[in-house]
Structures are given as structure tokens and as C-alpha cells.
Design a protein around this motif. Sequence first.
Motif, PDB file in Angstrom:
ATOM      1  N   THR A  52      -9.277 -29.133   8.162  1.00  0.00           N
ATOM      2  CA  THR A  52      -7.735 -29.120   7.983  1.00  0.00           C
ATOM      3  C   THR A  52      -7.057 -29.190   9.188  1.00  0.00           C
ATOM      4  O   THR A  52      -6.176 -29.896   9.576  1.00  0.00           O
ATOM      5  N   ASP A  53      -7.544 -28.137   9.995  1.00  0.00           N
ATOM      6  CA  ASP A  53      -6.929 -28.041  11.549  1.00  0.00           C
ATOM      7  C   ASP A  53      -7.238 -29.429  12.338  1.00  0.00           C
ATOM      8  O   ASP A  53      -6.357 -29.690  12.974  1.00  0.00           O
ATOM      9  N   SER A  56      -5.193 -32.209  10.957  1.00  0.00           N
ATOM     10  CA  SER A  56      -3.858 -31.994  11.225  1.00  0.00           C
ATOM     11  C   SER A  56      -3.411 -32.124  12.876  1.00  0.00           C
ATOM     12  O   SER A  56      -2.456 -32.988  13.133  1.00  0.00           O
ATOM     13  N   ASP A 117      -2.184 -29.541   7.213  1.00  0.00           N
ATOM     14  CA  ASP A 117      -1.421 -28.131   7.109  1.00  0.00           C
ATOM     15  C   ASP A 117      -0.152 -28.283   7.176  1.00  0.00           C
ATOM     16  O   ASP A 117       0.681 -29.224   7.433  1.00  0.00           O
ATOM     17  N   VAL A 118       0.827 -27.211   6.674  1.00  0.00           N
ATOM     18  CA  VAL A 118       2.154 -27.312   6.772  1.00  0.00           C
ATOM     19  C   VAL A 118       2.996 -27.696   8.183  1.00  0.00           C
ATOM     20  O   VAL A 118       3.849 -28.739   8.230  1.00  0.00           O
ATOM     21  N   GLN A 119       2.329 -27.254   9.356  1.00  0.00           N
ATOM     22  CA  GLN A 119       2.725 -27.622  10.586  1.00  0.00           C
ATOM     23  C   GLN A 119       2.712 -29.353  10.829  1.00  0.00           C
ATOM     24  O   GLN A 119       3.789 -29.894  11.104  1.00  0.00           O
TER      25      GLN A 119
END
Length: 187
Positions: A52-53, A56, A117-119
Motif C-alpha cells: 500500500t505504501d 501510494s 492509503d489515506v494520504q
Amino acid sequence: MRTKDEKKVKAIRDAVIELSQADGFTNLTTANVAKKAGVSPATIYWYYKDKTDLLSRLYEEVKKELHSGLTEEMEKVGTDLTSQLTAMLHFTITQAQKFPKESHFVTALWTNQELLDVQAQEFGKQETDALLILYKKIQTDSDFIDASQAVLSTFCSVPSVLLQTMNDVNEEEINQTVELVVKTLRK
């Protein structure tokens, strides 16, 4: 302390973009990325916490690069809002033509936001300064329809989507698409 090896980071980025386009995000594994990039899986985890990171941060990086130069292109046409909108649409088409894999990568991730991710999701909602300013001008100009930033952004993505979904798009079809978007947004 270990320093960032830009060649490895670029190899990882290129591998992710290529593999995600060829195999989709579901089949994208750090092992496959490592193999394609010519690095060990541990190297990927040195730079990114998890898949995910990885997706993202690459999404943010590539999106920023695709929008680089937009402000200058819009400034070239002056202050006329229709001209700025047309210039922005042609710029995004040119970027999608120059960088088709990257453009597809950003679009694919934006339509699969659960992978971000949210960011990164928040980053995606914040248009580049030039786009945000353009959308705000359109929203306040009486010659244009009253539409939210999300609606404007969606309509403005149509030419890029055309390029991504059609194999042989010619210049006339691109120009027709741009004209249709502009006409749709004007009253």
C-alpha cells in the motif's frame, strides 16, 4: 546510515508501473516487483513499508510529474478561461501520449482507491495549484455551468480516458473530445 540508491528506486518504480499494467494490482507482489527491478525484496521494504505504501507513494510521485509544466502551458494562452481550459485539456492529452504507462497507472489507482492509503487519497483529491485555480475560476464564472470540483475533474479527464481506452485515436478525435468537454462545461 544507508543512503537512497536512486537507480534502485527508479527500477522499482518502473517495475511496479509495468507489472501493474500487464498483470493488474491484484497480482502485483513485492517478489515480482523485486525480480523485475533486479533488487532483493528486502530492498523494497527498505524504501516502502508495504504494498500500500509502495503504490501510494508512487501514485503521488507520478501524478505530480504528469502535472509538471501545466501552469506554464495555461499562462501561455493568457487569462481567457475557455482558452485556459482548452490548454489544460491539450496538456493532459500530451502528457498521456508521452507517458501512457504512467498515465494509466495513475488513473487505474485512482479508480481503485482502496489500494491507496489515506494520504494518497487526499493527495489525489487536491488538484495541482493550476488545476485548482482553474476549477475555482470556472465555478465562479457565469459563462460556465455550476459544477463541483469533482464533476469538473471528471469531465476534464475524458480526453485522457479516450486515449487509454482506444488504440488508434487521431488528432481530429482528440480535438472533438476537447471541444465537447469545453462545450459541456460552458452555458
